[in-house]
Design an enzyme around this catalytic site. Sequence first.
Site, PDB file in Angstrom:
ATOM      1  N   HIS A 235       7.770  31.688  11.714  1.00 57.06           N
ATOM      2  CA  HIS A 235       6.339  31.430  11.506  1.00 57.06           C
ATOM      3  C   HIS A 235       6.086  30.499  10.330  1.00 57.06           C
ATOM      4  CE1 HIS A 235       6.515  34.905   8.591  1.00 57.06           C
ATOM      5  NE2 HIS A 235       5.627  34.160   7.961  1.00 57.06           N
TER       6      HIS A 235
ATOM      7  N   ASP B 279      11.704  36.023  14.668  1.00 54.89           N
ATOM      8  CA  ASP B 279      10.997  35.336  13.595  1.00 54.89           C
ATOM      9  C   ASP B 279      11.960  34.707  12.596  1.00 54.89           C
ATOM     10  OD1 ASP B 279       8.743  34.373  12.305  1.00 54.89           O
ATOM     11  OD2 ASP B 279       8.531  36.136  11.018  1.00 54.89           O
TER      12      ASP B 279
ATOM     13  N   SER C 147       7.548  35.293   2.611  1.00 56.26           N
ATOM     14  CA  SER C 147       8.215  35.162   3.908  1.00 56.26           C
ATOM     15  C   SER C 147       9.436  34.256   3.830  1.00 56.26           C
ATOM     16  CB  SER C 147       7.248  34.604   4.952  1.00 56.26           C
ATOM     17  OG  SER C 147       6.224  35.510   5.236  1.00 56.26           O
TER      18      SER C 147
END
Length: 305
Positions: A51, A81, A166
């Site tokens: 992402h 992901d 992230s």
Amino acid sequence: MKLLEQLSQELTAIVEQSRTSVVHIRVYTKHGEGEASGVLFWPQYVLTNYHVVADSVSMDIKFYDGSVFSGIVVGVDPLTDLAVVSIDSNIAPTLCFADSSKVALGQVVVAIGNPLGFHMSVSMGIISGLKRTMPSRYPLEVKDESRKRKIYNVIQTDCALSPGSSGGPLLSAKGEIVGINTAVVLIFQGLGFAVDSNTALSNARRLVQNGEIVRGFLGISGETFMLHPDIVEKYKLSDVRSLKIDGILPDGPGSAVLKYDDVLVSLNNRPITAFSDIYETLTEETVDVRIPIQFIRNQQLVTEA
């Protein structure tokens, strides 16, 4: 006091070891720019989240010493992901991956990343959950767009994570990567998630080698289910855990054999105890190949070869 001093010294050593491997990623898209984290896991290759790079036009990878390199996406895996980015650098990674199957609840962990752009931010916590299932940000490529992809075998932590964390590593007290931070629930404190290190390393290697990850496909969804001990004993099953099917795509391969509420116990002669086992079983070698499957229906063991 001595214990606290020792803990402080060990944490400082972990951070020092991580400095040349944890990177700051600035991503440029058609709509603006964003910031995230990543970790150098092979020379010239950075691991981060899908992402993070999904809508990227270009990106800069910045190391702790201030050096900046242009990043090129090598391959992505939306299902877990994860993404791999290449850089033109010979900097050697300083972190190794732990065996996440040996991670335990309550284990102390350290998260390092760039929340809100603050480079090399460090937080400490514990592993507060294992084998979690969480929805991905991307829908299944099926007619019903409301159904979301799920990420399985996720590690839950109470380490302080924020937007920008992230792609950063979740480290053990030994300084080994046990997960790649992927999500945080902003409305709750102490609720963060990371892709387990075994999945992350295996998929990262495949992305470097092939640029993509090809899997077999059943077209089912389900949750871990505990079998009755009598069933386990009657059919000499290897585990009380199984997978109870709660959804089947009408046009998926699994619909030819499986039904709603069937309890899947093995696939390709491998015990199925969680949905992550299906991903590990349905490798490239199983594509367009008929494989044996065992499941419980109406208290009876059914085998299809």
